[in-house]
Design an enzyme around this catalytic site. Structure first.
Site, PDB file in Angstrom:
ATOM      1  CD  GLU A   1       8.133  12.162 -15.169  1.00  0.00           C
ATOM      2  OE1 GLU A   1       7.680  12.706 -16.181  1.00  0.00           O
ATOM      3  OE2 GLU A   1       8.568  12.440 -14.080  1.00  0.00           O
TER       4      GLU A   1
ATOM      5  CG  HIS B   1      -1.573  -1.049   1.379  1.00  0.00           C
ATOM      6  ND1 HIS B   1      -3.024  -1.428   0.662  1.00  0.00           N
ATOM      7  CD2 HIS B   1      -1.436  -2.362   1.984  1.00  0.00           C
ATOM      8  CE1 HIS B   1      -3.520  -2.590   0.931  1.00  0.00           C
ATOM      9  NE2 HIS B   1      -2.515  -3.324   1.651  1.00  0.00           N
TER      10      HIS B   1
ATOM     11  CB  SER C   1      12.052  22.749 -14.995  1.00  0.00           C
ATOM     12  OG  SER C   1      11.136  23.692 -15.324  1.00  0.00           O
TER      13      SER C   1
ATOM     14  CE  LYS D   1      11.205  19.569 -10.917  1.00  0.00           C
ATOM     15  NZ  LYS D   1       9.860  19.734 -11.609  1.00  0.00           N
TER      16      LYS D   1
END
Length: 444
Positions: free
Chosen positions: A294, A160, A281, A287
């Site tokens: 992804e 979980h 970024s 970043k």
């Protein structure tokens, strides 16, 4: 003759040519240039069979073989452009062969239909590319094993997405190793299932010409031929089976990608992805985004879509061939290209991954990951497990209130929950020792 000046393979019974829109709608050559080699390979086997069965003379067979090989060489060198005015790859090859050889070029298609021809082409392509994917899976399995062996450090295991029990980074990675082994087996099974040649099935009912289907099957590397001609020209389940295996493989890659994304955040800090597989970024200079992972996660849905789209194409088709089946090529090719890129990207990301064992060790110490072992300890002391479970729950609450861990409690503190607890509990619940107990040794 079509309006674009390219002969059709089927135009004899028509009084008028296609409208430009229909021609554009029907044309799939621009999306299937990659079928040129399989088409020529299948044609070479067909010519050899025609000679063997007496449908061509030795001289005609030699001319056709030389012509086909010449077209293939010129396509590879760029001397023969892949002209999108042709309806399909079969028209491209045959029209150019006739241009080069004249009348003898028109004999190539004897005892063959585009229906068995195109399925043979796709079978050859799918077999070759699926075998390539298997090779990439095997390479990734080796990378997973190597990275796992290099990092036998303890870390939290999760359920979980909550810290649950202590494991090792090695053990965690090897879970994916098991998944990828099954992916490899699924692909190998698909290769075995598809190993039948459609060539010689004709349009749907074979041919009256004396041909030798076993001869072309052997030439093309197939284990056998279809028993049923209609099945041979209308079968696309081999592509569906591979796409299904691709979808499961991509699901496994996506799960690993998700974990790498999480582990790479400052909140976890377990790993750092190599700069080569991340991006930044346009507005936030600090970043470092896990874009390689992804994209794998995002492209997984694309492969699912290819599978579902082809299932939908095939679900209501009567036997035998229908033009709907033209859609199989784009869908399979898209799924294949996505899997090839994703597998290669994931292998490189894992190979260059930097692991931070100190961060994982700190996360272990804060998660009560030895709570189950405390319960096991109490059971070994004669306490029923359900009672032991409740006792440990009270110990955890006590620790939370005092912002401490179970192993940091004194013996007197522990005894207030259960008098059966003795000094020997500390080595029993030590995280390093936990991994050396019984079956848990498999994690090391």
């Amino acid at each position: 003759m079509a309006a674009n000046g390219i002969h059709k393979l089927w135009g004899g019974r028509f009084r008028a040519g296609e409208e430009d829109l229909m021609e554009q709608f029907n044309n799939n050559f621009k999306d299937t240039h990659w079928l040129c080699d399989p088409d020529i390979e299948g044609s070479l086997a067909h010519v050899a069979m025609q000679v063997e069965c007496g449908l061509l003379t030795e001289g005609e067979g030699a001319q056709l073989t030389e012509g086909l090989l010449g077209i293939q060489a010129d396509v590879h060198s760029g001397a023969l452009p892949l002209d999108d005015r042709y309806e399909d790859v079969h028209t491209f090859v045959e029209a150019n062969l006739i241009d080069r050889l004249g009348e003898v070029g028109k004999k190539l298609h004897t005892a063959r239909s585009r229906n068995d021809q195109v399925n043979t082409d796709m079978k050859l392509y799918v077999k070759r590319e699926t075998a390539h994917v298997v090779e990439l899976v095997e390479a990734f399995l080796q990378t997973l094993r190597k990275k796992a062996d290099e990092n036998p450090y303890i870390m939290p295991g999760y359920t979980h997405l909550q810290r649950a029990q202590v494991v090792t980074f090695k053990y965690h990675l090897m879970a994916y190793h098991g998944m990828l082994q099954r992916d490899r087996h699924r692909l190998q099974s698909a290769l075995e299932n598809m190993d039948l040649s459609p060539l010689g099935c004709g349009a749907l009912a074979g041919t009256t010409h004396p041909i030798d289907r076993a001869f072309t099957a052997e030439k093309l590397g197939f284990a056998g031929v279809y028993d049923n001609f209609m099945d041979g020209v209308s079968d696309r389940d081999y592509q569906l089976e591979v796409l299904a295996a691709f979808s499961i493989l991509m699901m496994h890659l996506s799960r690993l990608a998700e974990e790498m994304i999480l582990w790479g955040t400052q909140e976890f800090g377990f790993v750092t992805l190599d700069d080569r597989y991340t991006t930044g970024s346009s507005i936030m200079p600090q970043k470092k985004n896990s874009d390689g992972a992804e994209l794998i996660r995002g492209k997984t849905g694309r492969v699912y879509g290819d599978l579902l789209a082809l299932l939908t194409v095939m679900k209501g088709l009567p036997l035998a061939y229908n033009k709907d089946m033209q859609e199989d090529k784009d869908l399979f090719h898209d799924g294949l290209e996505t899997v090839l890129l994703s597998l290669t990207m994931m292998e490189r990301m894992v190979a260059t991954l930097t692991v931070h064992p100190e961060k994982m060790r700190r996360a272990v110490s804060k998660g009560f990951l030895n709570a189950t072992e405390v319960a096991d300890y109490l059971v070994a002391k004669g306490v029923p497990f359900r009672d032991a479970h409740g006792i440990v729950g009270q110990i955890v609450l006590y620790c939370e209130d005092r912002q401490t861990s179970i192993e940091e409690l004194t013996l007197s503190e522990l005894k207030q929950f259960c008098p059966a607890i003795e000094e020997d509990i500390y080595p029993y619940i030590d995280y390093e020792n936990i991994l050396h107990k019984g079956i848990k040794k498999e994690m090391l």
